[in-house]
Structure formats: structure tokens, C-alpha cells
Design a protein around this motif. Structure first.
Motif, mmCIF file in Angstrom:
data_model
loop_
_atom_site.group_PDB
_atom_site.id
_atom_site.type_symbol
_atom_site.label_atom_id
_atom_site.label_comp_id
_atom_site.label_asym_id
_atom_site.label_seq_id
_atom_site.Cartn_x
_atom_site.Cartn_y
_atom_site.Cartn_z
ATOM 1 N N ALA A 1 -7.695 7.412 -1.367
ATOM 2 C CA ALA A 1 -6.661 8.426 -1.101
ATOM 3 C C ALA A 1 -7.237 9.840 -1.254
ATOM 4 O O ALA A 1 -6.563 10.749 -1.743
ATOM 5 N N GLY A 2 -8.499 9.998 -0.868
ATOM 6 C CA GLY A 2 -9.109 11.331 -0.873
ATOM 7 C C GLY A 2 -9.688 11.751 -2.213
ATOM 8 O O GLY A 2 -10.224 12.844 -2.339
ATOM 9 N N LEU A 3 -9.617 10.894 -3.240
ATOM 10 C CA LEU A 3 -10.089 11.305 -4.569
ATOM 11 C C LEU A 3 -11.562 10.966 -4.809
ATOM 12 O O LEU A 3 -12.113 11.328 -5.847
ATOM 13 N N GLY A 4 -12.204 10.255 -3.895
ATOM 14 C CA GLY A 4 -13.575 9.806 -4.120
ATOM 15 C C GLY A 4 -14.587 10.530 -3.260
ATOM 16 O O GLY A 4 -14.366 11.654 -2.806
ATOM 17 N N LYS A 5 -15.717 9.848 -2.984
ATOM 18 C CA LYS A 5 -16.847 10.515 -2.324
ATOM 19 C C LYS A 5 -16.898 10.257 -0.820
ATOM 20 O O LYS A 5 -17.714 10.842 -0.123
ATOM 21 N N LEU A 6 -16.062 9.332 -0.348
ATOM 22 C CA LEU A 6 -16.178 8.937 1.060
ATOM 23 C C LEU A 6 -15.042 9.539 1.890
ATOM 24 O O LEU A 6 -14.018 9.958 1.341
ATOM 25 N N ALA A 7 -15.252 9.567 3.198
ATOM 26 C CA ALA A 7 -14.297 10.237 4.079
ATOM 27 C C ALA A 7 -12.889 9.685 3.864
ATOM 28 O O ALA A 7 -12.691 8.501 3.606
ATOM 29 N N ASN A 8 -11.951 10.555 3.986
ATOM 30 C CA ASN A 8 -10.557 10.237 3.675
ATOM 31 C C ASN A 8 -9.905 9.394 4.774
ATOM 32 O O ASN A 8 -10.262 9.452 5.920
ATOM 33 N N GLU A 9 -8.950 8.585 4.385
ATOM 34 C CA GLU A 9 -8.153 7.887 5.377
ATOM 35 C C GLU A 9 -6.801 7.581 4.765
ATOM 36 O O GLU A 9 -6.534 7.973 3.632
ATOM 37 N N ASP A 10 -5.965 6.871 5.486
ATOM 38 C CA ASP A 10 -4.601 6.623 5.020
ATOM 39 C C ASP A 10 -4.580 5.459 4.028
ATOM 40 O O ASP A 10 -4.048 4.392 4.322
ATOM 41 N N THR A 11 -5.172 5.646 2.844
ATOM 42 C CA THR A 11 -5.225 4.544 1.880
ATOM 43 C C THR A 11 -3.817 4.018 1.520
ATOM 44 O O THR A 11 -3.602 2.799 1.539
ATOM 45 N N PRO A 12 -2.847 4.896 1.187
ATOM 46 C CA PRO A 12 -1.528 4.352 0.804
ATOM 47 C C PRO A 12 -0.901 3.500 1.919
ATOM 48 O O PRO A 12 -0.351 2.437 1.657
ATOM 49 N N GLY A 13 -1.010 3.969 3.161
ATOM 50 C CA GLY A 13 -0.406 3.226 4.275
ATOM 51 C C GLY A 13 -1.082 1.880 4.486
ATOM 52 O O GLY A 13 -0.432 0.865 4.745
ATOM 53 N N ILE A 14 -2.410 1.850 4.361
ATOM 54 C CA ILE A 14 -3.154 0.596 4.544
ATOM 55 C C ILE A 14 -2.785 -0.373 3.414
ATOM 56 O O ILE A 14 -2.514 -1.559 3.650
ATOM 57 N N ASN A 15 -2.757 0.141 2.181
ATOM 58 C CA ASN A 15 -2.426 -0.726 1.038
ATOM 59 C C ASN A 15 -1.016 -1.307 1.185
ATOM 60 O O ASN A 15 -0.779 -2.473 0.843
ATOM 61 N N GLU A 16 -0.117 -0.482 1.682
ATOM 62 C CA GLU A 16 1.257 -0.967 1.874
ATOM 63 C C GLU A 16 1.268 -2.131 2.873
ATOM 64 O O GLU A 16 1.923 -3.143 2.672
ATOM 65 N N TRP A 17 0.491 -1.980 3.945
ATOM 66 C CA TRP A 17 0.443 -3.069 4.940
ATOM 67 C C TRP A 17 -0.157 -4.338 4.320
ATOM 68 O O TRP A 17 0.339 -5.439 4.545
ATOM 69 N N LEU A 18 -1.217 -4.161 3.526
ATOM 70 C CA LEU A 18 -1.905 -5.336 2.951
ATOM 71 C C LEU A 18 -1.003 -6.149 2.034
ATOM 72 O O LEU A 18 -1.219 -7.337 1.819
ATOM 73 N N THR A 19 -0.018 -5.465 1.456
ATOM 74 C CA THR A 19 0.853 -6.160 0.496
ATOM 75 C C THR A 19 2.256 -6.384 1.077
ATOM 76 O O THR A 19 3.144 -6.832 0.369
ATOM 77 N N SER A 20 2.444 -6.057 2.345
ATOM 78 C CA SER A 20 3.783 -6.216 2.949
ATOM 79 C C SER A 20 4.004 -7.669 3.361
ATOM 80 O O SER A 20 3.064 -8.465 3.425
ATOM 81 N N ASP A 21 5.258 -7.987 3.662
ATOM 82 C CA ASP A 21 5.586 -9.352 4.075
ATOM 83 C C ASP A 21 4.943 -9.649 5.445
ATOM 84 O O ASP A 21 5.021 -8.840 6.363
ATOM 85 N N LEU A 22 4.285 -10.793 5.561
ATOM 86 C CA LEU A 22 3.672 -11.182 6.832
ATOM 87 C C LEU A 22 3.889 -12.686 7.004
ATOM 88 O O LEU A 22 2.977 -13.480 6.811
ATOM 89 N N TYR A 23 5.125 -13.038 7.301
ATOM 90 C CA TYR A 23 5.501 -14.449 7.521
ATOM 91 C C TYR A 23 5.019 -15.331 6.377
ATOM 92 O O TYR A 23 4.510 -16.431 6.609
ATOM 93 N N GLY A 24 5.121 -14.821 5.157
ATOM 94 C CA GLY A 24 4.765 -15.636 3.985
ATOM 95 C C GLY A 24 3.278 -15.660 3.656
ATOM 96 O O GLY A 24 2.879 -16.318 2.691
ATOM 97 N N MET A 25 2.460 -14.970 4.441
ATOM 98 C CA MET A 25 1.006 -14.948 4.134
ATOM 99 C C MET A 25 0.778 -14.147 2.850
ATOM 100 O O MET A 25 1.393 -13.107 2.642
ATOM 101 N N ASN A 26 -0.139 -14.648 1.994
ATOM 102 C CA ASN A 26 -0.419 -13.947 0.744
ATOM 103 C C ASN A 26 -0.873 -12.514 0.996
ATOM 104 O O ASN A 26 -1.544 -12.235 1.990
#
Ligand code: RUB
Ligand code: MG
Length: 416
Positions: free
Chosen positions: A307-332
Motif C-alpha cells: 500500500a505504498g509503504l515499502g520499497k517497491l512501486a505502488n499498486e492497489d494493494t487494498p483492492g487486490i487483498n479485498e478480491w483475494l479474500t472475497s466470496d468466489l463460489y465457495g473457493m478458499n
């Protein structure tokens, strides 16, 4: 006979169905080409079209045409019928939606930004075996973020030195020791020696501190070799493997996922080389999409930035994390990893931005502590405790020397 031409792939009235794979692209059409013409070429080349008009016997053809169905400035939406795709083959999906179109002259640039996956495609993939549940199934992190560390220098440390750093970090309060992305099986630190010695050290530390610890050992290699390394990890009693998923390729990741299922091993996905696809704003494949592919193929953790706090180029970390943990037809869900230039002084901001269901991974931010790795690991753990208790890092440091020293050294800087 029916004629197939580029125009047939544009239908702005088309409503995607529940079985379509819907992809969003940003495109910059070639000089002299309209967005509509470029969009229909994207749909055509990524499904069943070519540059020349064709005449085909309808009776001999399954209609697998994609449809460019929405255009908004430079953003276009393309819907693909699910029958276009082989079930459970990420390679084949990518040869369609991120294949020839990436080099087509009809567009100056093109970036695959996001995908909306239908259940019919998702169900062909296993998804993560553990995902976020590793915090309590394999470790004792409870509701706090899992802490991980990667010894530095990245490569060159002897096996003994590498293991000692891991042991110090575990004793200081880190849950996971992690290999670096370019440490695999080199002569200065052979894979099997490192594996055996690290897991023996892990057992000693667990016994002494009464908290489960584990090792993200980098099994990255040619696929058959990688499977042998996965088997070795299981034989030696490890709970995790690490794979450089972009450099090995998704087909290899799928193969490893299957083998890890057999051994109950979780997969830590390092994304080295992702920036070759996602760094340019107008071309390539977004990290959001790469993370989606990783979830479908079944990794348990993946690096998603800071989320822009580290050494590498910034990207939409919160949005990506939200997708990774969102409901996806019961997939973990997948557990996101924040890493790259982190240190105790930014942990409060990091947890504010990303929540606590993450792995916080620090290399230099632990081993660069003026009093060494053990103190560095303690400082990182203290910064997490302070943040979870809602106490400022500075006040917590009044009672915690290791954190105080880390804050004196780094403050809240974000490194470059
Ligand atoms: C971090 C590190 C990782 C980065 C990669 O080391 O070695 O390879 O996490 O970046 P350090 P990302 O903590 O010393 O910077 O996680 O963004 O893919
Ligand atoms: Mg690294």
C-alpha cells in the motif's frame, strides 16, 4: 456459409451472461483506428478471429466468438463464452485473454485490468487448500498478522549462517522463515541441507518457546525437480513450500498445487517478475489479474505489495487483498503478504491500510536492526502488539527497548 469479420465482434447492446468470462481492458488504439475498431479486434484475436474475413460452414463450427460489449473512453469490456476455455487450464485461458492481443498492431498499448470469473470456469480450479486458515491451522498467530522474515543477503550465506538467522528470528517472535526468491539449490547453500537443518532448528525453537513456527522453503525449479523438492519438504516435516509463481509459470504451479494437496502443504507464492507485466500503467496485465490467477491455481499466500509503504512501486494493494479474500463460489480465500522494504516503524500504518488478516514480511527491516536479528524480530513483534493494542509506536517504545532502537534508526521512513 457464414462470413466472419472484425465488425462481428462488436455489439454494444450485448449483456454478458452468467457463464461468460468478462474481461476489462484499457486500450490505446493504433494511429487512425477508432476505439470501436480496436475493441472488435481485441475480441476477435483473443477468441476465434483472424485478420482476414473467413467463410466457414456453420454446421462445422461452434460459435466461440467473444464480444466487445462496452466502451468507455479507453476502457473496453469483452465477454467470452465459457465454452472457449478448456476446464482447469490456466495456460489456455491466458493464451486467449492475454495472448496475441498484447502484441497486436491494432493497439498502441493494451492492459488487462480485471476479470469477472463465472462459476463454470472457477469450478475447474482447486483454489487454495488452506488460504487464510494457516494462521491457526499451521501456526499460532490467532487474530494477529503472521510475521515472516527473509534472511539477507538474499544469496551467499552458508547453510549454517542461514539457519542461525532463521533461529534467531523465530526466537525473537517471527512465525515464518522464508527463503529469498533467488535462493534455491546453489552450491553455497544446498537445498536439502538447508531444508533439513532449518526444520531441525524449527523443532528446537518450538519446543523452547511453545509457539508453532515454520519454514517457507523455495522449491522453485524445473517442474519435475520441483515436485521432488515438494516431496522432500513433506518427508522432513515442513508445512509450507514457496514457489516463484510467475517465473515458473502457472502450469507448473497447478502441478505443484496437486502434489501439495497430497502432502497437506501450503504454498507461499512469491511474485518475482510480476512487474514485467504490471508495472506499466497502460500495457500488460495488472497485479489484480495476476492475483486472481494465483487464487484459482491454488496458492495459499501471495505478495500483493505494501500500500505504498515499502520499497517497491505502488499498486492497489487494498483492492487486490479485498478480491483475494472475497466470496468466489465457495473457493478458499488467499492470505495476502505485505513485503518489500517494511520495518517496525511503518507497521501501524500498514495495519491501518490493510487490516490484520495479512502476513507482514520483513528482511532488512529485521536483520538491519542495530542489535541484530533477534532484536529486530522482537521489534517487529512489538510494533504489531502496539498497533493491535491501539497504542502509538512511540509510547510502546518507552517500555520496549528493541522497538525504541528500531524507531531511532528508521523512524517511519519508506525506503527506496
Ligand atoms: C523483501 C523481499 C521480497 C519482496 C518482494 O525484503 O525480499 O522479495 O517482498 O517484493 P526486504 P513484493 O524486506 O529486505 O525489502 O513482496 O512486493 O513482491
Ligand atoms: Mg526477496
Amino acid at each position: 456459409m457464414t462470413g466472419i469479420e472484425y465488425d462481428d465482434f462488436l455489439d454494444l447492446e450485448y449483456e454478458p451472461t452468467a457463464t461468460d468470462l468478462v474481461c476489462e481492458f484499457t486500450i490505446d488504439p493504433a494511429d487512425g483506428m477508432s476505439t470501436e475498431a480496436a475493441a472488435s479486434r481485441v475480441a476477435s484475436e483473443s477468441s476465434n478471429g483472424t485478420w482476414a474475413a473467413l467463410h466457414v460452414d456453420e454446421n462445422e463450427l461452434t460459435d466461440l466468438s467473444a464480444v466487445a460489449c462496452a466502451i468507455d473512453g479507453h476502457e473496453i469490456t469483452v465477454a467470452y463464452p465459457d465454452a472457449l476455455f478448456e476446464s482447469g487450464s490456466m495456460a489456455q485461458i491466458l493464451s486467449c485473454i492475454a495472448g496475441n492481443i498484447m502484441g497486436m498492431k491494432a493497439v498502441e498499448t493494451i492492459r488487462l485490468e480485471d476479470c469477472h470469473w463465472p462459476e463454470s470456469i472457477v469450478s475447474g480450479f482447486p483454489g487454495p487448500q488452506f488460504g487464510t486458515s494457516v494462521a491457526h491451522e499451521k501456526l499460532d498467530a490467532g487474530d494477529r498478522p503472521i510475521l515472516a522474515t527473509v534472511p539477507k543477503p538474499k544469496v551467499g550465506l552458508s547453510t549454517d549462517a542461514h539457519v542461525q538467522i532463521g533461529e534467531d528470528a523465530w526466537r525473537g517472535g517471527v512465525d515464518l522463515l522464508k527463503d529469498d526468491e533467488n535462493l534455491t539449490d546453489q552450491s553455497f547453500n544446498p537445498f536439502e541441507d538447508r531444508l533439513a537443518d532449518s526444520l531441525a532448528a524449527r523443532d528446537r525453537v518450538e519446543e523452547d518457546v511453545g509457539e508453532r513456527k515454520d519454514y517457507l522453503v523455495n522449491v522453485t525449479a524445473e517442474t519435475n525437480e520441483m515436485l521432488e523438492r515438494v516431496d522432500l519438504v513433506a518427508e522432513h516435516g515442513g508445512g509450507f513450500v514457496m514457489v516463484d509463481v510467475i517465473t515458473c509459470g502457472w502450469a507448473a504451479v497447478q502441478t505443484v498445487r496437486e502434489r501439495c494437496d497430497r502432502h497437506d502443504l501450503a504454498i507461499h507464492a512469491h511474485r518475482a517478475m510480476h512487474a514485467a507485466f504490471d508495472r506499466l500503467e497502460h500495457h500488460g496485465v495488472s497485479m489484480r489479474v495476476l492475483a486472481q490467477l494465483a487464487r484459482l491455481c491454488g496458492v495459499d499466500h501471495i505478495h500483493t505489495g505494501t500500500a505504498g509503504l515499502g520499497k517497491l512501486a505502488n499498486e492497489d494493494t487494498p483492492g487486490i487483498n479485498e478480491w483475494l479474500t472475497s466470496d468466489l463460489y465457495g473457493m478458499n480465500p488467499v492470505l495476502p503478504v505485505a513485503s518489500g522494504g517494511l520495518h517496525p516503524g511503518v507497521v501501524d500504518q500498514l495495519l491501518d491500510a490493510l487490516g490484520t488478516d495479512i502476513i507482514v514480511q520483513a528482511g532488512g527491516g529485521i536483520h538491519g536492526h542495530p542489535d541484530g536479528t533477534y532484536a529486530g524480530a522482537k521489534a517487529l513483534r512489538q510494533s504489531v502488539e502496539a498497533s493491535l493494542e491501539g497504542v502509538s509506536l512511540d509510547s510502546y517504545a518507552d517500555e520496549h527497548d528493541e522497538l525504541a532502537t528500531a524507531l531511532e534508526k528508521w523512524g517511519a521512513e519508506t525506503p527506496r
